[in-house]
Design a protein around this motif. Structure first.
Motif, PDB file in Angstrom:
ATOM      1  N   UNK A 129      -5.344  10.216  -1.113  1.00 59.53           N
ATOM      2  CA  UNK A 129      -5.525   9.943   0.559  1.00 59.53           C
ATOM      3  C   UNK A 129      -6.238   8.979   0.946  1.00 59.53           C
ATOM      4  N   UNK A 130      -7.705   9.004   0.569  1.00 63.20           N
ATOM      5  CA  UNK A 130      -8.610   8.352   0.861  1.00 63.20           C
ATOM      6  C   UNK A 130      -8.766   7.102   0.311  1.00 63.20           C
ATOM      7  N   UNK A 131      -8.154   7.001  -1.051  1.00 64.75           N
ATOM      8  CA  UNK A 131      -8.218   5.704  -1.877  1.00 64.75           C
ATOM      9  C   UNK A 131      -6.968   5.028  -0.985  1.00 64.75           C
ATOM     10  N   UNK A 132      -6.103   5.380  -0.470  1.00 61.42           N
ATOM     11  CA  UNK A 132      -5.008   4.624   0.239  1.00 61.42           C
ATOM     12  C   UNK A 132      -5.575   3.846   1.508  1.00 61.42           C
ATOM     13  N   UNK A 133      -6.528   4.685   2.156  1.00 60.41           N
ATOM     14  CA  UNK A 133      -7.322   3.955   3.197  1.00 60.41           C
ATOM     15  C   UNK A 133      -8.075   3.123   2.854  1.00 60.41           C
ATOM     16  N   UNK A 134      -8.936   3.297   1.806  1.00 57.44           N
ATOM     17  CA  UNK A 134     -10.035   2.248   1.135  1.00 57.44           C
ATOM     18  C   UNK A 134      -9.302   0.862   0.728  1.00 57.44           C
ATOM     19  N   UNK A 135      -8.094   1.138   0.176  1.00 60.88           N
ATOM     20  CA  UNK A 135      -7.548  -0.063  -0.406  1.00 60.88           C
ATOM     21  C   UNK A 135      -6.881  -0.884   0.553  1.00 60.88           C
ATOM     22  N   UNK A 179      -6.592  16.608   5.907  1.00 63.13           N
ATOM     23  CA  UNK A 179      -5.127  17.303   5.777  1.00 63.13           C
ATOM     24  C   UNK A 179      -4.162  16.562   5.096  1.00 63.13           C
ATOM     25  N   UNK A 180      -4.846  15.383   4.430  1.00 55.93           N
ATOM     26  CA  UNK A 180      -3.846  14.447   3.451  1.00 55.93           C
ATOM     27  C   UNK A 180      -3.407  13.256   4.059  1.00 55.93           C
ATOM     28  N   UNK A 181      -3.625  12.868   5.419  1.00 55.28           N
ATOM     29  CA  UNK A 181      -3.202  11.585   5.932  1.00 55.28           C
ATOM     30  C   UNK A 181      -4.293  10.534   5.971  1.00 55.28           C
TER      31      UNK A 181
END
Length: 384
Positions: A190-196, A232-234
């Motif tokens: 989840x955090x990787x999607x935001x980072x990318x 929470x996975x978002x």
């Protein structure tokens, strides 16, 4: 894509400046409500309506909210500019509406917006209430999150003029954070999607504001809404609208937040995810407290008959008086101030400080003074 032209063509002209209230945006919301997209999803402490605006029919669900802190209005302006893009009938609009469903809460804290305060009417910081949910506004946002089940969350804020991009001397005009989901600040899917995604946005913004994009501190605090939603996975992105030189109304910063929003969704819709996103994200310099609004250097001060050459600084207080926002400059620091910058800097070249009270600037005193016999300063600025 010409993002400059896109902004100019879609800027919402009916709202501007820093003081943005529910009354400011209600006519605009009603104008945008052409197909029952507008809903009242709850009430504030003082029983003001909290609105949502939903548009699009795509399977990727995007939740955006602004003015969780009532005095942070820049992202609200940019959000309406972006909504104008979605409604302009263009090929871009059709593609975005087909790919995404956007759920927008343009002013989560209407009471704080009215009084131009960070907190709500109960003097609670809503961004520290994501676990206890003591406030009605916090419960509204959490209920939306639970029912909408977003694929991405956009937590839209402003930050103070004190922040610079590390120690480069550049203001942090826009800053981002992919919030942590645990104390160890680990990176999960989840955090990787935001980072990318942030890495991709930064690639775009560097073309317009090179060296003026910062990365916010990622210390974990589950009471913060971004950390909670990430946990929470978002995938959650924190946007921080900061200072651009001589732009205290944040109309230029508004444009760069708009560019960041458009870039976010074009990157996602085209699946144009950057390579080595973690490294590129971590290479964005961190925000650092290195700025004052005013920095006066090499000033001669008189300490009870003893002369000293030193520096001092002043900072604006944003003061709401009869529903009008004033930027009033006050002295905040005297000393060496090594490593600090001013958005306005003046080298006195050992000219003597004078004011109507004496020969020494006192902390929290209004910044009205003279340097030497000719340079007069009113509200921090030299009077020409």
């Amino acid at each position: 894509m010409d993002l400059e032209q896109l902004f100019n063509d879609n800027k919402e002209q009916s709202i501007e400046g820093r003081y943005l209230t529910l009354e400011s945006i209600e006519p605009l919301l009603n104008k945008l409500n052409t197909n029952n997209q507008l809903s009242v999803i709850g009430e504030s402490v003082l029983k003001k309506p909290i609105y949502s605006y939903q548009i699009g029919q795509g399977k990727t669900k995007i939740l955006l909210w602004s003015q969780m802190h009532g005095n942070e209005s820049t992202t609200t302006k940019a959000l309406f500019d972006f909504l104008n893009v979605l409604r302009n009938g263009s090929v871009l609009a059709a593609e975005l509406l087909d790919t995404f469903t956007f759920y927008c809460i343009p002013i989560l804290n209407p009471d704080g917006a009215k009084t131009y305060t960070r907190v709500n009417a109960n003097e609670v910081d809503l961004n520290r209430d994501s676990q206890n949910l003591t406030q009605p506004e916090s419960r509204v946002l959490r209920a939306v999150f639970d029912s909408f089940q977003p694929d991405f969350c956009f937590n839209l804020h402003d930050q103070r003029t004190i922040f610079g991009v590390d120690s480069t001397g550049q203001p942090a005009t826009v800053s981002f954070l992919a919030p942590s989901y645990n104390e160890e600040r680990e990176i999960n899917e989840s955090r990787l999607k935001a980072i990318n995604l942030i890495a991709g946005i930064n690639n775009v913004l560097q073309q317009y504001i090179p060296g003026q994009v910062g990365r916010f501190d990622d210390s974990f605090n589950l009471n913060c809404i971004g950390d909670t939603f990430q946990a929470l996975g978002a995938p959650t992105l924190l946007f921080e609208a900061g200072h651009f030189r001589e732009d205290y109304q944040r109309e230029k910063t508004r444009k760069y937040i708009f560019m960041a929003l458009v870039s976010s969704f074009t990157i996602l819709s085209e699946n144009d995810i950057v390579d080595n996103g973690i490294d590129k994200y971590l290479n964005i310099p961190q925000n650092k407290v290195v700025f004052y609004d005013f920095l006066y250097k090499n000033v001669k001060l008189n300490y009870d008959g003893i002369e000293k050459i030193t520096n001092f600084a002043a900072q604006y207080k944003e003061e709401l008086i009869e529903d009008k926002l004033f930027f009033n400059a006050y002295f905040v620091e005297i000393g060496d101030l090594e490593g600090y910058y001013g958005h306005f800097e003046y080298d006195a070249k050992e000219a003597e400080y004078k004011d109507e009270y004496g020969g020494f600037p006192k902390l929290n005193q209004k910044a009205d003074f003279y340097l030497g016999n000719s340079a007069k300063f009113v509200n921090g600025l030299i009077k020409k």
